[in-house]
Design a protein around this motif. Structure first.
Motif, PDB file in Angstrom:
ATOM      1  N   ARG A  30       2.393   0.798  -6.639  1.00  8.11           N
ATOM      2  CA  ARG A  30       2.528   1.130  -7.941  1.00  8.11           C
ATOM      3  C   ARG A  30       1.657   1.772  -8.953  1.00  8.11           C
ATOM      4  O   ARG A  30       1.772   2.599  -9.685  1.00  8.11           O
ATOM      5  CB  ARG A  30       2.757  -0.478  -8.437  1.00  8.11           C
ATOM      6  N   LEU A  31       0.395   1.884  -8.433  1.00 10.77           N
ATOM      7  CA  LEU A  31      -0.712   2.399  -9.031  1.00 10.77           C
ATOM      8  C   LEU A  31      -0.779   3.919  -8.891  1.00 10.77           C
ATOM      9  O   LEU A  31      -1.540   4.697  -9.247  1.00 10.77           O
ATOM     10  CB  LEU A  31      -1.989   1.906  -8.697  1.00 10.77           C
ATOM     11  N   VAL A  32       0.321   4.449  -8.045  1.00  8.61           N
ATOM     12  CA  VAL A  32       0.334   6.011  -7.972  1.00  8.61           C
ATOM     13  C   VAL A  32       0.502   6.572  -9.309  1.00  8.61           C
ATOM     14  O   VAL A  32       0.223   7.647  -9.784  1.00  8.61           O
ATOM     15  CB  VAL A  32       1.621   6.463  -6.970  1.00  8.61           C
ATOM     16  N   ILE A  33       0.965   5.982 -10.305  1.00 11.55           N
ATOM     17  CA  ILE A  33       1.152   6.028 -11.482  1.00 11.55           C
ATOM     18  C   ILE A  33      -0.097   6.579 -12.267  1.00 11.55           C
ATOM     19  O   ILE A  33      -0.430   7.365 -13.182  1.00 11.55           O
ATOM     20  CB  ILE A  33       1.722   5.114 -12.646  1.00 11.55           C
ATOM     21  N   LEU A  34      -1.387   5.905 -11.675  1.00 12.04           N
ATOM     22  CA  LEU A  34      -2.518   6.336 -12.176  1.00 12.04           C
ATOM     23  C   LEU A  34      -3.212   7.498 -11.555  1.00 12.04           C
ATOM     24  O   LEU A  34      -3.802   8.281 -12.185  1.00 12.04           O
ATOM     25  CB  LEU A  34      -3.664   5.319 -11.979  1.00 12.04           C
ATOM     26  N   LEU A  35      -2.573   7.808 -10.357  1.00 14.08           N
ATOM     27  CA  LEU A  35      -2.968   9.081  -9.817  1.00 14.08           C
ATOM     28  C   LEU A  35      -2.232  10.225 -10.188  1.00 14.08           C
ATOM     29  O   LEU A  35      -2.847  11.259 -10.251  1.00 14.08           O
ATOM     30  CB  LEU A  35      -2.671   8.941  -8.211  1.00 14.08           C
ATOM     31  N   GLY A  36      -1.138  10.020 -10.821  1.00 18.71           N
ATOM     32  CA  GLY A  36      -0.304  11.126 -11.654  1.00 18.71           C
ATOM     33  C   GLY A  36      -1.168  12.037 -12.485  1.00 18.71           C
ATOM     34  O   GLY A  36      -1.151  13.271 -12.429  1.00 18.71           O
ATOM     35  N   PRO A  64       0.739  -1.204  -0.085  1.00 22.58           N
ATOM     36  CA  PRO A  64      -0.061   0.023   0.028  1.00 22.58           C
ATOM     37  C   PRO A  64       0.817   1.211  -0.044  1.00 22.58           C
ATOM     38  O   PRO A  64       1.927   1.311   0.565  1.00 22.58           O
ATOM     39  CB  PRO A  64      -0.838  -0.278   1.498  1.00 22.58           C
ATOM     40  N   ALA A  65       0.150   2.269  -0.713  1.00 18.61           N
ATOM     41  CA  ALA A  65       1.109   3.550  -0.552  1.00 18.61           C
ATOM     42  C   ALA A  65       0.645   4.176   0.629  1.00 18.61           C
ATOM     43  O   ALA A  65      -0.307   4.093   1.302  1.00 18.61           O
ATOM     44  CB  ALA A  65       0.508   4.590  -1.844  1.00 18.61           C
ATOM     45  N   ASN A  66       1.376   5.417   0.998  1.00 20.28           N
ATOM     46  CA  ASN A  66       0.946   6.239   2.261  1.00 20.28           C
ATOM     47  C   ASN A  66       1.428   7.426   1.936  1.00 20.28           C
ATOM     48  O   ASN A  66       1.796   7.847   0.634  1.00 20.28           O
ATOM     49  CB  ASN A  66       2.127   5.471   3.405  1.00 20.28           C
ATOM     50  N   GLU A  67       1.242   8.482   2.864  1.00 20.84           N
ATOM     51  CA  GLU A  67       1.453   9.738   2.722  1.00 20.84           C
ATOM     52  C   GLU A  67       2.736  10.237   2.254  1.00 20.84           C
ATOM     53  O   GLU A  67       2.955  10.992   1.440  1.00 20.84           O
ATOM     54  CB  GLU A  67       0.892  10.672   3.992  1.00 20.84           C
ATOM     55  N   GLN A  68       3.798   9.335   2.722  1.00 19.36           N
ATOM     56  CA  GLN A  68       5.211   9.613   2.520  1.00 19.36           C
ATOM     57  C   GLN A  68       5.316   9.255   0.799  1.00 19.36           C
ATOM     58  O   GLN A  68       6.106  10.275   0.100  1.00 19.36           O
ATOM     59  CB  GLN A  68       6.156   8.724   3.101  1.00 19.36           C
ATOM     60  N   ALA A  69       4.765   8.447   0.261  1.00 20.30           N
ATOM     61  CA  ALA A  69       4.818   8.026  -1.126  1.00 20.30           C
ATOM     62  C   ALA A  69       3.980   9.040  -1.855  1.00 20.30           C
ATOM     63  O   ALA A  69       4.544   9.453  -2.896  1.00 20.30           O
ATOM     64  CB  ALA A  69       4.220   6.611  -1.327  1.00 20.30           C
TER      65      ALA A  69
END
Length: 869
Positions: free
Chosen positions: A444-450, A393-398
């Motif tokens: 990894r899915l932070v790329i979709l949030l970009g 999971p991603a977190n605020e730091q990520a």
């Protein structure tokens, strides 16, 4: 007024008549939009330059080098397509990978990037000389593709934001953010030849065509389809096909559009325009998707793609009712009753069909990665998936790391988007919520949030720029220069026009058939019903008029010169406040992009005396394999390095990053984490050399706990009764546990250090890289019989006589060992009922990985890495 008075020749004064006002020169209706488009296009030139520049650090510092692991497979596949052609590429069974089984590349690869790169490379000799440039090599083209598509993704995102927000300013700001935001550059630096580098362009383009298809047309009334809904619906489907060919993340795209279409219907915004756009998108997209080998019939079989299919079926029902409404002049109540009458039997039929298909195993299971997105814990139950850091999971730091200041301003853009409710703007709102949910489940899915974070940041900055600077300056300028004011002075006029349009549409829906349905109304309610309906319509008209009057009053105050001056002053302060923070974001993005541009296969380091050196150990080791070993040499290494072994060394690897066969990787994990003698008895039938990463800093010892867990998931008992293998690792004093100390991996990595020595009768040291990052050992007493048996085509199992799809087999000497494996599919596939032992294993694994009693003491990856240092 005085100039407007006129006197007749007779002398008596006539009644004053107002003179016609002097003609004012107004710009054409589309001039303002055209000017905005021109500014947008000019701004995109700057965006393209910035997007290109930030992605070129790798080329400037390291040259045209393919990065990391997966890009090496992509490059090798691209070369194969260029050298052998289309047909051979899609019938390619690669026996240099996954020895001795091989891999059917033609049916397991998303080929969009390879096709794109070869097309660009083949076209270059035709147009590059015209520009006075030399054509590039295929290697150089593959290195540059991520940078080129980083530009197109930024421009596409700008167009999407402008379409959804209704302002070019927001589009420009969003594109500028997208060009440099780390959540985008993380997968699009030059040399990072990975699928995501082109997939974001495909995704943003698909989303743009989808929202553009829903743009209202003033010339079309009564909810009928527009020309744009057909044209851009087709383009949306075509762009989606390219998305499917590019990346497995296409599932997100089709579900995102399906959710948006369903949400519009739920909000009462269904029109034939929506039907045409979605139907064309879904039919063209699905037909094209089924032609992509790894997808095949997944759109109509996989559970994660059933939502868009149901939305398509529901859309046909709604359109049938809509056609009946227009043909039979149905009232609103009649429309709802007809919908319910048709929906109930169709829903029952679908439920019955689904239940039947579930019984026969028609539907494919949710993958471990997808299932992990919907569970409370951070583990999927699959140690192979859990071993990948970006699946956590991603977190605020990520978020702060990859979004920086945009992470803090995007919520304000989200709330601004909620205020302006349109078909297209609802898409941005839904996209933001969905992308945040999934990125919160998997880093990894932070790329979709970009992209959507860039869009929301652009909405905030663009709306602020329009309201505080662009419009007040334009209004004051028109007053000072005595230019005509923009048409439609206020929101009141726009609201009145919109109300008139809606009233006209309502009349089309229910008023035109008044005489035809008079008898029916008399039966149901007589004149009283008609009067009540008229009274309700009149009340609604009065409410609209009052709202329009209030809005006009607000607009007069808002457009007052004093108000404009205050807005300009506030805008100036906003610029003063934003510029340094924008500079911080820009500098941070470049700093991180430079770090992300390190190829990892080579990197810069400093010696003890401060001298900077280029550490190129990994490529040198692969070159040694290429130059110093036989062409049929088989190299055993952890699966991370398989793509580089085949791509650089051109030697056969035992496993690679495709990870399609859990049991085979578990076999590799068992060998490396098992004791030396047992490991050799298996490895001698599968490999000629063993390669390990050593020297600390993320070497194989740092990964070792995962190797043991994956091996134990198939070979139960490998770690005793502990599925998390807590007995394989290091104690807090950095000393190895007994199981670790006896393992092959520990001895190969630390051979000659700390009193550790490998048994030379099993494995002979053959090569160590310059800085000690890679070690290669020759396997002694290799079974030539097993090697020849596996190489014989007669021992491969084909799916049909003469077929290209022929899977290799393990040699007979390993059959007893292979038969002892416990198929991990029993734990992952809900279509296969778990037995009691598998269920107990799964529960114990989840309990211990969640921190339950008997879990991981000091065998964490961090402890292993520290021990390796």
């Amino acid at each position: 007024v005085r100039g407007a008075m006129a006197k007749p020749k007779g002398g008596s004064a006539a009644a004053p008549t107002p003179a016609a006002p002097p003609p004012t020169k107004r710009l054409p209706a589309g001039a303002k939009a055209t000017a905005g488009l021109c500014v947008f296009i000019a701004a995109m030139g700057v965006v393209a330059q910035q997007a290109y520049d930030i992605r070129m650090y790798a080329i400037r510092d390291y040259g045209y080098v393919i990065h990391e692991f997966d890009p090496w497979f992509n490059f090798r596949a691209t070369k194969y397509l260029a050298e052998h052609g289309w047909h051979a590429f899609f019938h390619w069974f690669d026996y240099k990978a996954w020895y001795p089984l091989g891999r059917p590349v033609g049916t397991t690869i998303y080929p969009g990037m390879q096709i794109t790169s070869v097309a660009i490379w083949r076209a270059m000799p035709h147009y590059m000389p015209l520009l006075g440039l030399q054509p590039m090599s295929l290697n150089d083209v593959c290195c540059m593709v991520p940078a080129w598509f980083g530009i197109t993704a930024s421009v596409s995102l700008g167009a999407l934001t402008a379409e959804c927000s209704g302002t070019w300013s927001a589009g420009v700001a969003a594109a500028a953010i997208m060009a440099v935001i780390p959540a985008h550059t993380m997968r699009s630096v030059a040399g990072g030849y990975d699928n995501e580098s082109i997939a974001l362009t495909a995704m943003c383009t698909t989303f743009y065509f989808w929202t553009r298809a829903l743009r209202p047309d003033p010339a079309v009334a009564d909810g009928r389809a527009t020309k744009a809904s057909v044209v851009f619906g087709v383009l949306c489907g075509a762009a989606y096909v390219y998305m499917v060919a590019a990346w497995g993340g296409y599932v997100f795209v089709v579900n995102m559009i399906g959710v948006h279409a369903a949400a519009l219907c739920a909000c009462g915004r269904y029109t034939s325009k929506l039907h045409r756009a979605y139907s064309l998108f879904y039919v063209i997209g699905t037909l094209g998707a089924t032609r992509v080998p790894p997808v095949n019939w997944a759109p109509v079989r996989n559970l994660e793609q059933m939502g868009p299919l149901l939305a398509f079926v529901g859309m046909q029902l709604l359109e049938y009712v809509e056609v009946q409404r227009r043909a039979r002049k149905l009232s609103v109540l009649q429309v709802q009753l007809l919908r319910a009458k048709l929906a109930l039997p169709i829903a029952l039929a679908l439920v019955g069909a689904a239940a039947l298909l579930m019984q026969v195993g028609y539907f494919g299971p949710l993958s471990a990665r997808v299932r992990g997105l919907f569970v409370k814990h951070t583990r999927t139950g699959n140690p192979l998936v859990d071993s990948v850091a970006e699946h956590q999971p991603a977190n605020e730091q990520a978020y702060s790391h990859y979004l920086h200041h945009i992470y803090h301003i995007a919520p304000y853009g989200f709330f601004l988007s909620l205020v302006r409710f349109t078909d297209a703007n609802l898409f941005i709102v839904l996209y933001a919520g969905t992308a945040y949910f999934f990125s919160n489940k998997m880093a990894r899915l932070v790329i979709l949030l970009g992209p959507v974070a860039s869009a929301l940041g652009g909405v905030l900055l663009g709306v602020a720029a329009d309201q505080l600077l662009v419009r007040p300056v334009a209004r004051l300028g028109s007053r000072i220069l005595r230019l005509p004011s923009p048409p439609a002075t206020g929101a009141a006029e726009a609201a009145a026009a919109e109300g008139a349009e809606e009233e006209e549409e309502e009349e089309d829906r229910s008023g035109k058939d008044a005489s035809a349905s008079a008898k029916e109304r008399r039966k149901k309610g007589g004149k009283g019903g008609a009067k009540a309906e008229a009274a309700l319509g009149e009340a609604w008209s009065h409410a609209r008029a009052l709202g329009a009057l209030a809005m006009e009053g607000v607009e007069l105050v808002y457009a007052n010169p004093v108000s404009c001056l205050l807005r300009i002053a506030l805008g100036a302060y906003a610029v003063y406040w934003c510029v340094p923070r924008g500079r911080e974001f820009y500098d941070y993005s470049h700093q991180l992009a430079e770090g992300l541009s390190q190829p990892q296969i080579m990197f810069k380091a400093k010696t003890y005396n401060g001298q900077e050196v280029m550490v190129d150990d990994y490529r040198e080791a692969y070159w040694w394999l290429r130059d110093k070993t036989p062409e049929d040499a088989r190299v055993m290494a952890w699966w991370d390095y398989g793509y580089q072994i085949t791509g650089i060394a051109n030697r056969t690897s035992v496993a690679d990053g495709n990870t399609w066969n859990h049991e085979h990787i578990a076999t590799l994990g068992l060998i490396l984490s098992g004791n030396e003698q047992k490991a050799h008895s298996i490895a001698r039938h599968l490999a000629d050399y063993v390669l390990v990463w050593a020297g600390g800093g993320g070497d194989d010892l740092a990964k070792s706990p995962h190797l043991a867990r994956i091996g134990n998931s198939v070979f139960h008992g490998h770690c005793g009764n502990d599925p998390t293998c807590s007995n394989f690792g290091f104690y807090r004093d950095r000393s190895p546990t007994p199981m670790m100390e006896k393992s092959l991996l520990y001895k190969l990595v630390l051979n000659g250090q700390r009193g550790v020595a490998v048994n030379s009768s099993y494995f002979e040291h053959a090569y160590s890289s310059k800085h000690g990052k890679v070690r290669i050992y020759k396997v002694k007493r290799v079974s030539l019989k097993s090697k020849l048996w596996a190489a014989d085509p007669a021992n491969r199992v084909c799916d049909a006589p003469g077929s290209w799809y022929c899977v290799g087999q393990y040699p007979p000497a390993l059959q007893e060992f292979i038969n002892s494996r416990r198929n991990f599919k029993q734990l992952e596939d809900f279509n296969v009922k778990r037995d009691a032992a598998s269920q107990k294993y799964h529960e114990e694994y989840m309990r211990r990985m969640g921190g339950g009693a008997g879990g991981r003491p000091a065998e964490s990856a961090a402890a292993a890495a520290a021990a390796a240092e």
